[in-house]
Every structure is written in structure tokens, then in C-alpha cells.
Design a protein around this motif. Structure first.
Motif, PDB file in Angstrom:
ATOM      1  N   LEU A   1      71.560   7.335  15.095  1.00 36.65           N
ATOM      2  CA  LEU A   1      70.789   7.420  14.689  1.00 36.65           C
ATOM      3  C   LEU A   1      70.000   7.650  13.159  1.00 36.65           C
ATOM      4  O   LEU A   1      69.225   6.486  12.900  1.00 36.65           O
ATOM      5  N   LEU A   2      70.455   8.272  12.312  1.00 35.09           N
ATOM      6  CA  LEU A   2      70.463   8.513  11.261  1.00 35.09           C
ATOM      7  C   LEU A   2      70.733   6.927  10.977  1.00 35.09           C
ATOM      8  O   LEU A   2      70.390   6.873   9.072  1.00 35.09           O
ATOM      9  N   GLU A   3      72.326   6.261  10.796  1.00 31.06           N
ATOM     10  CA  GLU A   3      72.542   5.533  10.044  1.00 31.06           C
ATOM     11  C   GLU A   3      70.938   4.000  10.498  1.00 31.06           C
ATOM     12  O   GLU A   3      71.425   2.846   9.389  1.00 31.06           O
ATOM     13  N   SER A   4      71.027   4.263  11.599  1.00 34.10           N
ATOM     14  CA  SER A   4      69.405   2.942  11.811  1.00 34.10           C
ATOM     15  C   SER A   4      68.131   3.314  11.070  1.00 34.10           C
ATOM     16  O   SER A   4      67.465   2.708   9.911  1.00 34.10           O
ATOM     17  N   TRP A   5      67.963   4.794  10.680  1.00 36.63           N
ATOM     18  CA  TRP A   5      66.588   5.164   9.901  1.00 36.63           C
ATOM     19  C   TRP A   5      67.517   4.477   8.570  1.00 36.63           C
ATOM     20  O   TRP A   5      66.893   4.647   7.760  1.00 36.63           O
ATOM     21  N   ASN A   6      68.475   4.567   7.848  1.00 41.19           N
ATOM     22  CA  ASN A   6      69.726   4.401   6.834  1.00 41.19           C
ATOM     23  C   ASN A   6      68.938   3.034   7.142  1.00 41.19           C
ATOM     24  O   ASN A   6      68.914   2.487   5.692  1.00 41.19           O
ATOM     25  N   GLN A   7      69.227   2.322   7.523  1.00 42.12           N
ATOM     26  CA  GLN A   7      68.976   0.476   7.182  1.00 42.12           C
ATOM     27  C   GLN A   7      67.446   0.346   7.094  1.00 42.12           C
ATOM     28  O   GLN A   7      67.123  -0.232   6.306  1.00 42.12           O
ATOM     29  N   ALA A   8      66.751   0.727   7.580  1.00 37.12           N
ATOM     30  CA  ALA A   8      64.798   1.050   7.055  1.00 37.12           C
ATOM     31  C   ALA A   8      64.956   1.336   5.936  1.00 37.12           C
ATOM     32  O   ALA A   8      64.727   0.672   4.993  1.00 37.12           O
ATOM     33  N   ALA A   9      65.795   2.685   5.370  1.00 39.05           N
ATOM     34  CA  ALA A   9      65.711   2.831   3.734  1.00 39.05           C
ATOM     35  C   ALA A   9      66.120   1.720   2.890  1.00 39.05           C
ATOM     36  O   ALA A   9      65.681   1.661   1.991  1.00 39.05           O
ATOM     37  N   ALA A  10      66.848   1.483   3.742  1.00 40.12           N
ATOM     38  CA  ALA A  10      68.407   0.025   2.932  1.00 40.12           C
ATOM     39  C   ALA A  10      67.203  -0.878   2.288  1.00 40.12           C
ATOM     40  O   ALA A  10      66.476  -1.415   1.799  1.00 40.12           O
ATOM     41  N   VAL A  11      66.424  -1.207   3.837  1.00 36.32           N
ATOM     42  CA  VAL A  11      65.395  -2.802   3.520  1.00 36.32           C
ATOM     43  C   VAL A  11      64.129  -2.368   2.119  1.00 36.32           C
ATOM     44  O   VAL A  11      63.429  -3.040   1.470  1.00 36.32           O
ATOM     45  N   LEU A  12      63.966  -0.810   2.652  1.00 38.49           N
ATOM     46  CA  LEU A  12      62.771  -0.368   0.865  1.00 38.49           C
ATOM     47  C   LEU A  12      62.939  -0.288  -0.135  1.00 38.49           C
ATOM     48  O   LEU A  12      62.597  -0.988  -0.785  1.00 38.49           O
ATOM     49  N   ALA A  13      64.388  -0.286   0.073  1.00 38.69           N
ATOM     50  CA  ALA A  13      65.322  -0.110  -1.325  1.00 38.69           C
ATOM     51  C   ALA A  13      65.148  -1.459  -2.095  1.00 38.69           C
ATOM     52  O   ALA A  13      65.283  -1.646  -2.979  1.00 38.69           O
ATOM     53  N   THR A  14      65.566  -2.459  -0.924  1.00 38.51           N
ATOM     54  CA  THR A  14      65.958  -4.161  -1.309  1.00 38.51           C
ATOM     55  C   THR A  14      64.742  -4.554  -1.978  1.00 38.51           C
ATOM     56  O   THR A  14      65.088  -6.363  -1.158  1.00 38.51           O
ATOM     57  N   ALA A  15      63.773  -4.763  -1.387  1.00 43.36           N
ATOM     58  CA  ALA A  15      62.131  -5.194  -1.169  1.00 43.36           C
ATOM     59  C   ALA A  15      62.021  -5.811  -2.243  1.00 43.36           C
ATOM     60  O   ALA A  15      61.743  -7.208  -1.702  1.00 43.36           O
ATOM     61  N   GLU A  16      62.261  -5.127  -3.189  1.00 44.29           N
ATOM     62  CA  GLU A  16      62.052  -6.718  -4.384  1.00 44.29           C
ATOM     63  C   GLU A  16      63.643  -7.097  -5.098  1.00 44.29           C
ATOM     64  O   GLU A  16      63.669  -7.903  -5.603  1.00 44.29           O
ATOM     65  N   ARG A  17      64.342  -6.525  -4.494  1.00 38.72           N
ATOM     66  CA  ARG A  17      65.936  -7.398  -5.213  1.00 38.72           C
ATOM     67  C   ARG A  17      66.163  -7.083  -3.713  1.00 38.72           C
ATOM     68  O   ARG A  17      67.333  -6.536  -3.083  1.00 38.72           O
ATOM     69  N   PRO A  18      66.741  -8.956  -2.594  1.00 35.35           N
ATOM     70  CA  PRO A  18      67.651  -8.640  -1.794  1.00 35.35           C
ATOM     71  C   PRO A  18      69.117  -7.950  -1.857  1.00 35.35           C
ATOM     72  O   PRO A  18      69.617  -8.486  -2.670  1.00 35.35           O
ATOM     73  N   ASN A  19      70.042  -7.541  -0.941  1.00 34.97           N
ATOM     74  CA  ASN A  19      70.824  -7.201  -1.486  1.00 34.97           C
ATOM     75  C   ASN A  19      71.878  -7.498  -0.155  1.00 34.97           C
ATOM     76  O   ASN A  19      72.333  -7.084   1.200  1.00 34.97           O
TER      77      ASN A  19
END
Length: 166
Positions: free
Chosen positions: A65-83
Motif C-alpha cells: 500500500l505504501l509502495e503504491s502511494w510512493n509510485q504516485a509520488a514518483a510520478v509527481l517527482a518525474t512530471a517534468e523529467r521522466p525517469n
């Protein structure tokens, strides 16, 4: 901005079997993201369960559940620069997670909605906060998660075998 799986995997390196978000409902770069994940009994972590099953057996693993939430955070973190290529690009690393509270179990057939806000950015290090709901009911709250992006080349041990730092 909304995103489906092809657009999500174009931003973060997670793939089938470990991609734990199904759709981005809203993304405002440098502000927030809302993403969903449908929990299914077909997921690998349920395959070892034996019958008869109880409701407690079907609780979605809190770490996922936390990993899934973190993946959403990663999408936000990479919004301007995909990774997507962590071997040559940037590696997203979890620095810390604090104030994680699980309010209710999540079971197959339920739809998670992750809400993640960017609290602060310092270079390639970001602090996020938010929650996960199921049908409008809180399932998890996150006071603070720190994610940092670092160049893969700086993280690779280039010393000959047996001669690394001690």
C-alpha cells in the motif's frame, strides 16, 4: 493531466508485476497528483493463500500500500523529467517515511485513491505528504516521505571485485 499505464511507464521504471498504480486522475507538476490502483485477488501476493480464506487473509499488504502511494509520488517527482532507465539516468531512492498510519485494511475488489502533495523540493530531493482513501474512507495517511533522485553513475561501485570500500 491524466495518464494511463503507457504514460505512467514512460515516466517511472516500474513494470508489470511491480507497477502498483493503474491510472493518474490528476497531475499538477510541482503541486499534487491523484492516482488510483485497483486491488485484485489475481495479484501475486495472494497466490500462496490456502482455503478457507478469511477477511484478514485478504488484507492488502501494508508495505505494498505504501509502495503504491510512493509510485504516485514518483510520478509527481518525474512530471517534468521522466525517469525510465535507472541504469543510465536517475535513480529514485526512498530517503525516509514518517507518520505512516494505516486506518483500515484494504481488500480485493477495492479501488485505492492516492493523494500526494509536494511539500518541498530541494534540488533533486523532494518531500511529499498525503493519504490513500477507499470509497472516500481513509485507508492510510502519510505525514512525510522523502524521495531523492541521484545519477546512476554516482551509485555504481567501479572498484575491482574485492577492492571496494570497507
Amino acid at each position: 493531466m491524466t495518464m494511463s499505464v503507457p504514460q505512467i511507464v514512460a515516466r517511472i521504471p516500474h513494470r508489470a508485476g511491480m507497477l502498483l498504480i493503474d491510472r493518474v486522475l490528476e497531475l499538477v507538476p510541482d503541486q499534487h497528483v491523484r492516482a488510483v490502483k485497483a486491488v485484485s485477488f489475481a495479484e501475486p501476493w495472494y497466490q500462496r493463500l490456502r482455503t478457507p480464506l478469511t477477511d484478514d487473509d485478504l488484507a492488502y499488504p501494508p508495505a505494498l500500500l505504501l509502495e503504491s502511494w510512493n509510485q504516485a509520488a514518483a510520478v509527481l517527482a518525474t512530471a517534468e523529467r521522466p525517469n525510465t532507465d535507472v541504469r543510465r539516468g536517475l535513480v529514485m531512492m526512498l530517503g525516509s517515511a514518517t507518520g505512516i498510519r494505516f486506518a483500515r485494511p484494504v481488500r480485493p475488489g477495492e479501488l485505492l485513491e492516492h493523494r500526494v502533495s509536494l511539500v518541498r523540493r530541494i534540488g533533486d530531493t523532494m518531500i511529499f505528504a498525503g493519504d490513500t482513501t477507499v470509497g472516500g474512507e481513509t485507508a492510510m495517511t502519510v505525514d512525510s516521505v522523502v524521495l531523492a533522485q541521484r545519477p546512476a553513475a554516482r551509485l555504481v561501485d567501479t572498484a575491482p571485485a574485492g577492492q571496494g570500500e570497507r
